[in-house]
Design a protein around this motif. Structure first.
Motif, short mmCIF file in Angstrom:
data_model
loop_
_atom_site.label_atom_id
_atom_site.label_comp_id
_atom_site.label_asym_id
_atom_site.label_seq_id
_atom_site.Cartn_x
_atom_site.Cartn_y
_atom_site.Cartn_z
N ASP A 1 -13.96 40.16 21.07
CA ASP A 1 -12.97 41.03 21.72
C ASP A 1 -12.74 40.63 23.17
O ASP A 1 -11.61 40.72 23.68
CB ASP A 1 -13.41 42.48 21.62
CG ASP A 1 -14.78 42.74 22.24
OD1 ASP A 1 -15.57 41.78 22.33
OD2 ASP A 1 -15.06 43.89 22.61
N VAL A 2 -13.79 40.15 23.85
CA VAL A 2 -13.64 39.69 25.23
C VAL A 2 -12.76 38.44 25.28
O VAL A 2 -11.89 38.31 26.15
CB VAL A 2 -15.02 39.42 25.86
CG1 VAL A 2 -14.86 38.81 27.25
CG2 VAL A 2 -15.84 40.69 25.93
N VAL A 3 -12.99 37.52 24.35
CA VAL A 3 -12.20 36.29 24.31
C VAL A 3 -10.74 36.61 24.06
O VAL A 3 -9.84 36.06 24.71
CB VAL A 3 -12.74 35.33 23.25
CG1 VAL A 3 -11.83 34.10 23.12
CG2 VAL A 3 -14.15 34.89 23.58
N ARG A 4 -10.47 37.50 23.13
CA ARG A 4 -9.08 37.85 22.82
C ARG A 4 -8.39 38.50 24.02
O ARG A 4 -7.20 38.24 24.28
CB ARG A 4 -9.04 38.75 21.59
CG ARG A 4 -9.40 38.04 20.29
CD ARG A 4 -9.06 38.90 19.08
NE ARG A 4 -9.98 40.02 18.93
CZ ARG A 4 -11.05 40.02 18.14
NH1 ARG A 4 -11.36 38.92 17.43
NH2 ARG A 4 -11.82 41.09 18.03
N ALA A 5 -9.12 39.31 24.76
CA ALA A 5 -8.53 39.91 25.97
C ALA A 5 -8.22 38.84 27.01
O ALA A 5 -7.17 38.88 27.67
CB ALA A 5 -9.50 40.95 26.55
N VAL B 1 -4.41 35.11 29.90
CA VAL B 1 -4.05 33.72 30.17
C VAL B 1 -2.61 33.45 29.73
O VAL B 1 -1.84 32.79 30.43
CB VAL B 1 -5.03 32.77 29.46
CG1 VAL B 1 -4.52 31.32 29.49
CG2 VAL B 1 -6.41 32.84 30.11
N ALA B 2 -2.23 33.96 28.57
CA ALA B 2 -0.86 33.77 28.08
C ALA B 2 0.15 34.40 29.03
O ALA B 2 1.24 33.85 29.24
CB ALA B 2 -0.72 34.37 26.68
N GLU C 1 0.42 42.83 31.95
CA GLU C 1 -0.59 42.71 30.90
C GLU C 1 -1.78 43.61 31.26
O GLU C 1 -2.22 43.63 32.41
CB GLU C 1 -1.03 41.24 30.78
CG GLU C 1 -1.81 40.92 29.53
CD GLU C 1 -3.27 41.28 29.62
OE1 GLU C 1 -3.85 41.65 28.59
OE2 GLU C 1 -3.83 41.20 30.74
N PRO C 2 -2.31 44.39 30.30
CA PRO C 2 -3.30 45.43 30.64
C PRO C 2 -4.50 44.94 31.43
O PRO C 2 -4.90 45.57 32.41
CB PRO C 2 -3.71 45.97 29.26
CG PRO C 2 -2.52 45.74 28.40
CD PRO C 2 -1.91 44.46 28.89
N ARG C 3 -5.10 43.82 31.03
CA ARG C 3 -6.29 43.35 31.74
C ARG C 3 -5.94 42.94 33.17
O ARG C 3 -6.66 43.26 34.12
CB ARG C 3 -6.89 42.16 30.99
CG ARG C 3 -8.19 41.63 31.59
CD ARG C 3 -8.69 40.43 30.79
NE ARG C 3 -9.95 39.92 31.30
CZ ARG C 3 -11.15 40.33 30.92
NH1 ARG C 3 -11.23 41.32 30.03
NH2 ARG C 3 -12.24 39.81 31.41
N LEU D 1 -7.13 44.71 36.81
CA LEU D 1 -7.73 43.96 37.92
C LEU D 1 -6.93 44.14 39.20
O LEU D 1 -7.49 44.31 40.28
CB LEU D 1 -7.81 42.48 37.55
CG LEU D 1 -8.81 42.11 36.45
CD1 LEU D 1 -8.62 40.66 36.03
CD2 LEU D 1 -10.23 42.34 36.94
N GLN D 2 -5.61 44.12 39.07
CA GLN D 2 -4.77 44.29 40.25
C GLN D 2 -4.90 45.69 40.83
O GLN D 2 -4.89 45.87 42.06
CB GLN D 2 -3.31 44.01 39.88
CG GLN D 2 -2.39 43.90 41.08
CD GLN D 2 -0.98 43.56 40.65
OE1 GLN D 2 -0.35 44.32 39.90
NE2 GLN D 2 -0.47 42.43 41.10
N ALA D 3 -5.06 46.68 39.96
CA ALA D 3 -5.22 48.05 40.44
C ALA D 3 -6.47 48.20 41.28
O ALA D 3 -6.50 48.99 42.23
CB ALA D 3 -5.27 49.02 39.25
N ARG D 4 -7.51 47.44 40.95
CA ARG D 4 -8.73 47.49 41.74
C ARG D 4 -8.51 46.95 43.16
O ARG D 4 -9.24 47.30 44.09
CB ARG D 4 -9.84 46.70 41.04
CG ARG D 4 -10.38 47.43 39.82
CD ARG D 4 -11.06 46.51 38.85
NE ARG D 4 -12.16 45.77 39.46
CZ ARG D 4 -12.87 44.83 38.83
NH1 ARG D 4 -12.59 44.54 37.56
NH2 ARG D 4 -13.84 44.21 39.45
#
Length: 594
Positions: free
Chosen positions: A157-161, A166-167, A285-287, A291-294
């Motif tokens: 699941d981590v790899v897919r995220a 990356v895409a 993209e959610p991930r 990160l940007q929100a942080r």
């Protein structure tokens, strides 16, 4: 119309080179203009003070002109440096595409660990290694995060995220160029451990410092005003003596605060450049959005860092000889030390989080650059492990990412195929390269990157290899002892959270054929009992008999052809056992009489 990567990068490179040329010309014109203004100032001075033909006030005109040109010159210089970095960025990208990247980027040698189960075997680090092909991080934390992803597999699941992130980043060439333009100053400056420790530490400034400093500063201003108004110097002298005594009592805690500020302030200043650019980028993209929100909450990290940088700059004013007396009177240094402590109390705990978010975004951006630049790559399908699915790898047309003329080959391990492939073949036929090709693509896949294959589906596995096992004169270990030590480490690794993918090159070739046959079978069977899958290469055809009649182990081979005394290889994997050897032909080819 969107250009293909090579054409787009080449177009941008030409544009940035043209910009450098324009700025070179602008630099020359501004330099000549400054010289002309300076000469004009000399002429005006001669007319004003020599010939008494002009008022000295005329000197203001060339002075103002010179100041304007100096500011303009500084802007041209900075713009040219950015343009030159942009040129270097696009040149490096084209070099990666063309396979000329070795020695041009970050080799990552500081992450190399001789004891790691596959890092050296798969050429992860060093000049021309996988890390250099991938890395575009501009900070130390970003490099460390990318290296960590290459050195250990992640869950499915981590790899897919990571793949989704990356895409989303892959087409954002403008973002990657902007981060590169910020450049080497950022990479050289940021030390994650130092910054995080500083952020959570405390300087121990006593609570009475601020009120006493404010009272003394106010008294000093009033006493100075009274002296200037003709009311005597005694109050001013008294205040200065009290200020001197106060500074003596708080000197140690103030020095601790300001002494700890120096390097973090410089590092945070360059980090703020990168943060500001990341904060501006629209990321849906959610991930990436998380990160940007942080970096943005509760206020932009770059803005908060800029506040600290301004405090640090004002502290430096106290070292100016002209301003030092004023700073002493106003209690400038103790009050600004208190501002540093207040900033750290409000924001210091967030520093580690900012660095973590930046490291993650930079590692993802590096993988995105690889995805954009490398043709013929694809995102692998990462399957979940479970009671009904053990370790498996199935790939078509896998190529080695570090070889320009790599010959593609397929692989099937686990699932519907054999769990172990015994690869035989003659010297230089491609056996070791085949193992490295599979291993390095598995590392890419489980880091979240695109792989060099037409298709690849795999479960998470932890690779382990014996491709670069060597003896050690200093440690007193033979090559054979080093190999069996690594094999024991791989057996232990097979009991870990992920199944083992073993890549065993010329297994036990340092011992006799009898012991090799027995030992190799025991090792392979033991690894299979622990749920591992893998490949074993050998010159010893007796080992190919391990496959037997079962479906768990299978044979494959590489072969060659000798034509007119020349040996030719096609580097294609074929089923079954190799039927001949080229050892004698190779010996004769180099002039040995055999």
């Amino acid at each position: 119309m969107t250009l293909e990567p090579h054409a787009e990068l080449a177009r941008r490179l030409d544009d940035r080179r043209a910009r450098v040329a324009r700025l070179d010309r602008a630099d020359a014109w501004v330099a000549r203009g400054r010289l002309a203004v300076f000469l004009a100032a000399l002429a005006v001075a001669a007319l004003a003070w020599g010939a008494r033909a002009l008022s000295a006030w005329w000197l203001l005109a060339p002075a103002v002109a010179f100041a304007v040109l100096a500011v303009r010159h500084d802007r041209v210089f900075r713009a040219r440096e950015q343009a030159r970095r942009a040129v270097a960025f696009h040149e490096a990208a084209l070099a990666r595409i063309d396979g000329r990247f070795a020695g041009r980027g970050v080799s990552g040698e500081r992450f190399a660990d001789p004891g790691h189960p596959y890092a050296a075997d798969l050429d992860l680090f060093g000049a021309g290694g996988l890390f250099e092909l991938l890395c575009a991080a501009r900070t130390g934390p970003g490099e460390e995060r990318l290296a960590a992803w290459l050195l250990a597999p992640a869950a499915a699941d981590v790899v897919r995220a990571r793949q989704r992130a990356v895409a989303a980043l892959a087409p954002r060439l403008d973002l990657r160029e902007d981060l590169a333009v910020l450049g080497d100053d950022v990479r050289a400056g940021v030390d994650a451990a130092t910054l995080a420790a500083w952020g959570t530490g405390r300087g121990g400034l006593p609570p009475h410092v601020v009120p006493i400093a404010l009272v003394l500063a106010g008294a000093g201003v009033a006493a100075l005003w009274g002296w200037l108004a003709g009311h005597g110097a005694l109050p001013l002298v008294a205040v200065l003596l009290l200020a001197w005594g106060f500074r003596r009592t708080v000197q140690a805690p103030v020095a601790r605060v300001l002494g700890a500020l120096g390097r973090p302030a410089a590092e945070l200043q360059v980090l703020a450049l990168l943060l500001a650019r990341l904060e501006r980028e629209p990321l849906d993209e959610p991930r990436l959005a998380e990160l940007q929100a942080r970096l943005r909450a509760p206020a932009p990290a770059s803005t908060r860092i800029a506040t600290l940088v301004r405090i640090a700059m004002r502290i430096e004013w106290a070292h100016n000889q002209l301003f030092a007396p004023v700073a002493f009177l106003l209690q400038w240094t103790p009050l600004h030390a208190a501002l540093v402590e207040r900033w750290r109390s409000a924001n210091g705990a967030a520093v580690a989080g900012w660095l973590d978010a930046v490291a993650e975004l930079e590692a993802l951006s590096s993988l995105a650059g690889h995805a954009y630049e490398q043709a013929g790559t694809t995102f692998p399908e990462v399957l979940d492990l479970g009671p009904d699915r053990g370790a498996s790898i199935a790939g078509e047309a896998l190529r080695h990412p570090l070889l320009r003329a790599a010959v593609p080959n397929d692989v099937t391990l686990g699932g519907a195929g054999p769990r172990v492939l015994l690869v035989s073949g003659s010297n230089m036929s491609g056996k070791s390269t085949y193992l490295r090709t599979i291993g390095v693509n598995v590392v890419l896949a489980l880091a979240g990157a695109k792989v060099h294959a037409a298709r690849l589906a795999l479960t998470p596995v932890h690779a382990g290899a014996t491709l670069r096992i060597q003896d050690s004169l200093q440690a007193g270990k033979s090559r054979f002892y080093a190999e069996i030590t690594r094999l024991k480490e791989l057996a232990d690794l097979a009991a870990g959270p992920f199944p083992l993918l073993f890549l065993l090159d010329e297994i036990l070739h340092g011992t006799n054929s009898h012991d090799r046959r027995i030992g190799a079978e025991a090792i392979v069977r033991g690894l299979l009992d622990r749920g591992a899958i893998g490949l074993v290469t050998t010159h010893d055809l007796a080992l190919t008999e391990l496959a037997g009649a079962g479906a768990v182990l299978a044979n494959a081979h590489f072969e060659d052809q000798v034509r007119d005394g020349e040996i030719a290889f096609d580097y294609r994997l074929r089923p079954g056992v190799v039927q001949h050897s080229n050892a004698l032909a190779l010996m004769r080819a180099v002039g040995l009489r055999v």
